[in-house]
Structures are given as C-alpha cells and as structure tokens.
Design a protein around this motif. Structure first.
Motif, PDB file in Angstrom:
ATOM      1  N   ASP A 205       3.188  53.210 -34.109  1.00  0.00           N
ATOM      2  CA  ASP A 205       4.088  51.983 -34.075  1.00  0.00           C
ATOM      3  C   ASP A 205       5.351  52.177 -33.440  1.00  0.00           C
ATOM      4  OD1 ASP A 205       2.135  50.786 -36.060  1.00  0.00           O
ATOM      5  OD2 ASP A 205       3.185  51.408 -37.721  1.00  0.00           O
ATOM      6  N   GLN A 209       6.483  49.889 -29.608  1.00  0.00           N
ATOM      7  CA  GLN A 209       7.778  49.016 -29.713  1.00  0.00           C
ATOM      8  C   GLN A 209       8.349  48.975 -28.280  1.00  0.00           C
ATOM      9  OE1 GLN A 209      10.289  50.611 -32.755  1.00  0.00           O
ATOM     10  NE2 GLN A 209       9.098  50.108 -34.244  1.00  0.00           N
ATOM     11  N   LYS A 210       8.510  47.776 -27.825  1.00  0.00           N
ATOM     12  CA  LYS A 210       9.253  47.836 -26.713  1.00  0.00           C
ATOM     13  C   LYS A 210      10.959  47.246 -26.581  1.00  0.00           C
ATOM     14  CE  LYS A 210       5.114  48.248 -24.697  1.00  0.00           C
ATOM     15  NZ  LYS A 210       4.794  49.691 -24.043  1.00  0.00           N
TER      16      LYS A 210
END
Length: 210
Positions: A205, A209-210
């Motif tokens: 997760d 994430q960016k």
C-alpha cells in the motif's frame, strides 16, 4: 538440625537456589539498561548498513543516525516499520523484513529510492545459520551489495513483490544470485522479501502511494 539429615539437605539446597536466583535477578536488572542500549545501537548500525553507511564507531553511528533518519512509522499492526531517511538531500525508505532460514529466524532492512521501486541497499541478519554458508547473508557484504539497483516490481506490476533470490537468475532486473551452498537459507530470503505478513509484501500500500 543435623547436617547429615535429609531435612538439612533440602533446606540448604532451597536457600542456595533462592540466593542464586536473587543474585541473577539483580545482575539482570542492573545490566538491562546497558543491554537495551547495545541492542538499540546495533539496530541503528544495521539500518545504516542498509543505507550503505558502514565502518562507523559508536559515537559516529549515533550522530549519523540522528542526521540521516528523519522519521519512523509502524505498519501492519507493528509487524513492520518504515524509516524515512535523507541521504545527500535525497529521500530513501528503509523497510524491516523478517522470515525463516534453515536453522532459525532471519531478518534485515531493505532501503529503496524515492521512486519506491529501486533498491538502494540491503542488510540481512540471522539467528543461527551455518558459518560460511547460510550465515553469508549477514557476513558477506559483497553479496548484500548485489541487491543495489534491483527493482521491487517487474514490468509495472505493483501488486506483488518481484525482488527475489534465485539459484539460477533469469531476470537480472529483479533477481539476485543465491548464496552458494545455502539454498534453503537463500529460499528463506526470497520468501521473506515477498511475504505479505512480515516481508516487503506488507508495504505494498505504501509503495503504491505516489
């Protein structure tokens, strides 16, 4: 009381056991702060090893760790930890990993660039692997350095960890040569990296994430 009686022997033995137990408890309590400090220092050294920072004395370790490691965050109900670090102005993430080798637990730290895909460094440790074989995951710095530049993911697939250890490397982008003569320990490292409970898999997760 007669010194050659059974009662005397039992009471004498009981007193000795109590005294020894008290002394051991006292010594343990007295040394506990020092042991905790040494464990904390060793942990800091291992994290810095994964960031390719080695050969520091204790004072240098404390100073460098305080400067490099900016924050830490527990995930997966405390089974994993993410350390956000700064190396020469660039963000690196260090992830804890745990698994099983041939004779006991193995673990370590994997550092990744801010692209959340490229391995910056790695350090592994073990509880009881065979010296010169499975223990190489800890003792062989050149083997650990083979992880540098490898990718966590393959061909844009980000829902599973591709980084692995193989006896026969087929994908040099994501795979590292296994330790010679330590197939089972190498397999343990490979499983640890992909594991979604205690390995890199638990950080998917965050990595997405960016």
């Amino acid at each position: 009381m007669k010194t050659n009686s059974n009662s005397y022997t039992i009471i004498y033995s009981a007193v000795i056991v109590i005294i020894v137990a008290f002394l051991l408890a006292f010594v343990f309590k007295a040394l506990k702060p020092m042991q905790d400090a040494n464990e904390a220092l060793d942990k800091k050294k291992q994290i810095l090893y994964s960031l390719n920072i080695r050969n520091l004395n204790n004072a240098e370790t404390e100073e460098t760790y305080a400067k490099v490691v900016k924050s830490e965050k527990s995930v997966n109900e405390g089974r994993g930890t993410i350390y956000t670090c700064n190396i020469d102005g660039k963000t690196k993430y260090v992830f804890t990993v745990k698994g099983m080798g041939l004779w006991g637990g193995i673990g370590g730290y994997i550092s990744v660039n801010d692209d959340k895909n490229t391995v910056y460094g790695a350090y592994f440790t073990h509880e009881g692997e065979t010296a010169g074989l499975g223990a190489e995951i800890k003792d062989n710095q050149s083997w650990q350095e083979k992880f540098q530049g490898k990718k966590l993911f393959k061909d844009g697939v980000t829902n599973e960890i591709a980084l692995s250890v193989k006896k026969k490397v087929e994908d040099p982008v994501t795979q590292v040569d296994a330790v010679t003569g330590a197939t089972l320990t190498s397999n343990g490292v490979a499983e640890m990296l992909m594991d979604k409970d205690k390995g890199l898999g638990q950080y998917l997760d965050f990595l997405n994430q960016k």
